[in-house]
Scaffold this active site. Sequence first.
Site, PDB file in Angstrom:
ATOM      1  CG  HIS A 127      -1.870   0.930   1.530  1.00 31.42           C
ATOM      2  ND1 HIS A 127      -1.296   2.559   2.179  1.00 31.42           N
ATOM      3  CD2 HIS A 127      -3.367   0.577   0.854  1.00 31.42           C
ATOM      4  CE1 HIS A 127      -2.592   3.206   2.075  1.00 31.42           C
ATOM      5  NE2 HIS A 127      -3.813   2.027   1.617  1.00 31.42           N
ATOM      6  CG  ASP A 204       0.734  -2.322   6.539  1.00 31.81           C
ATOM      7  OD1 ASP A 204      -0.587  -2.889   6.874  1.00 31.81           O
ATOM      8  OD2 ASP A 204       0.486  -2.010   4.873  1.00 31.81           O
ATOM      9  CD  GLN A 207      -6.818  -4.987   3.743  1.00 29.70           C
ATOM     10  OE1 GLN A 207      -7.314  -5.839   4.204  1.00 29.70           O
ATOM     11  NE2 GLN A 207      -6.904  -3.823   3.389  1.00 29.70           N
TER      12      GLN A 207
HETATM   13  N1  C6P Z   1      -6.742   0.080   3.034  1.00 27.95           N
HETATM   14  C1  C6P Z   1      -8.389  -0.106   1.162  1.00 27.95           C
HETATM   15  O1  C6P Z   1      -8.743  -0.123   0.907  1.00 27.95           O
HETATM   16  P1  C6P Z   1      -5.030   2.751   7.460  1.00 27.95           P
HETATM   17  O2  C6P Z   1      -5.663   4.559   5.789  1.00 27.95           O
HETATM   18  O3  C6P Z   1      -3.932   4.452   7.449  1.00 27.95           O
HETATM   19  O4  C6P Z   1      -5.880   2.927   7.890  1.00 27.95           O
HETATM   20  O5  C6P Z   1      -4.503   1.823   6.696  1.00 27.95           O
HETATM   21  C2  C6P Z   1      -3.193   2.225   5.363  1.00 27.95           C
HETATM   22  C3  C6P Z   1      -3.463   0.758   5.008  1.00 27.95           C
HETATM   23  C4  C6P Z   1      -2.341   0.340   4.824  1.00 27.95           C
HETATM   24  N2  C6P Z   1      -1.548  -1.026   4.964  1.00 27.95           N
HETATM   25  C5  C6P Z   1      -2.651  -1.466   4.120  1.00 27.95           C
HETATM   26  C6  C6P Z   1      -2.073  -3.112   3.429  1.00 27.95           C
HETATM   27  C7  C6P Z   1      -4.202  -1.096   3.821  1.00 27.95           C
HETATM   28  O6  C6P Z   1      -4.769  -1.805   3.173  1.00 27.95           O
HETATM   29  C8  C6P Z   1      -5.150   0.112   4.168  1.00 27.95           C
HETATM   30  C9  C6P Z   1      -5.633   0.423   3.877  1.00 27.95           C
HETATM   31  C10 C6P Z   1      -7.934   0.538   2.739  1.00 27.95           C
HETATM   32  O7  C6P Z   1      -7.428  -0.977   0.575  1.00 27.95           O
HETATM   33  C11 C6P Z   1      -8.006   1.639   2.247  1.00 27.95           C
HETATM   34  S1  C6P Z   1      -6.461   2.684   0.718  1.00 27.95           S
END
Ligand code: C6P
Length: 417
Positions: A127, A204, A207
Amino acid sequence: MSPATHLDVENIRADFPILTRQVNGRPLTYLDNAATSQKPNQVIQSLVDYYERYNSNVHRGVHTLSIEATEAYEDARGKVKRFINAPSTESIIWTRNTSESLNLVAYTWAEANVSAGDEIVTTAMEHHSDIVPWQQLAMRKSATLKIIPETENGRLDMEQAADLITERTKIVATTHMSNVLGTVVDVKALADAAHAVGAVILVDGAQSVPHMPVDVQALNCDFMAFSAHKMLGPTGIGVLYGRPEILEAMPPWMFGGDMILEVSYEDASWNDLPYRFEAGTPNIADAIATGVAVDYLEALGMENVWEHEQKITEYALRRFAELETINLLGPHEIEDKGAVLSFSHDSVHSHDLGTALDQLGIAIRTGHHCAMPLIRSHDIVSAARASFYIYNTEAEVDVLIDGLKETERYFSKAGIA
Ligand code: C6P
């Protein structure tokens, strides 16, 4: 139909008021869980309860409300510690979200430990939150950013990983599960490779933590980042787990109230862990509600959550195979795959698919999913994505497949598909 799983989905659905909504005249089919999950009554009620009964600041008051709020806030930290099997509550830092957790490591540990000529290793599946902080760090420090590629079948190329992690590597930053491909990465193998060369590993878990049992000690990771809003909790609250001895040596990032021990006009010293990394009045209500979300998931059992999602994903993979004009990204088999199915259509743009499905009450995500380099490496600019959670059913997969077929018929009548 697959056999039933250990989750009582009907009972679970009754806890989620939003799932009774109609959207565009149809029952809501919510398949955008990788973006954010829905919230059960228990979590919603805990927010109301905090504001109605004991709203006050934490760590600062001797009055009853402040003591109650502090106890509930710290209790929630203890629940998170147990949930990911962290060694101590000191290793659990509240942040705003995964993005802030990842940035915290980039601006503290990495700022202090990465120098010119060093290497940072990340993966092709990250991401933006786990790419851009490392790009920026590499620029600030004249370090090199290396990317472990994706294999033909949507997995991480572990052979290349072994070559890319070298004596020069200072940090390996990897997703545990891709938000686009659904691929589950062998974090333990990467942790072992990182540690063998004296590097640290940051995972990370945005998910993974919401969907599978995660044990930070068994995975041997040094840092783990995740967000509450993807695991039944509220928005605006996230977690950074850090190995206590690493956190102890890490300089603070944000300065202000609660993170200090002593302050004079000339200088300051820092509070104990984890408060050193929690400057200012924290997000008290949402931290407490995160504890309630953890209670909810623990009562279901994370093994059962994972089993349910594997069953539904396996079913969805079978049903998707019927759709000749749809191209699935990532693994086409259930091995190493979580409940995320991204896809493109031969001729219909994903935004058109998303809009057409919304007319049928079906919520999916469309676009680059904050993973532009990964999407572009698949020679597309946008994808549609369905992602499942504890309250989704195989019947909802059927609604999605019927919706896609109906959309296809509509566009082909219009001469587009
Ligand atoms: N992915 C998706 O629709 P935040 O926004 O900080 O809570 O999470 C960021 C983030 C970081 N790593 C991974 C693997 C993610 O999936 C996400 C957030 C959402 O896929 C919003 S972009």
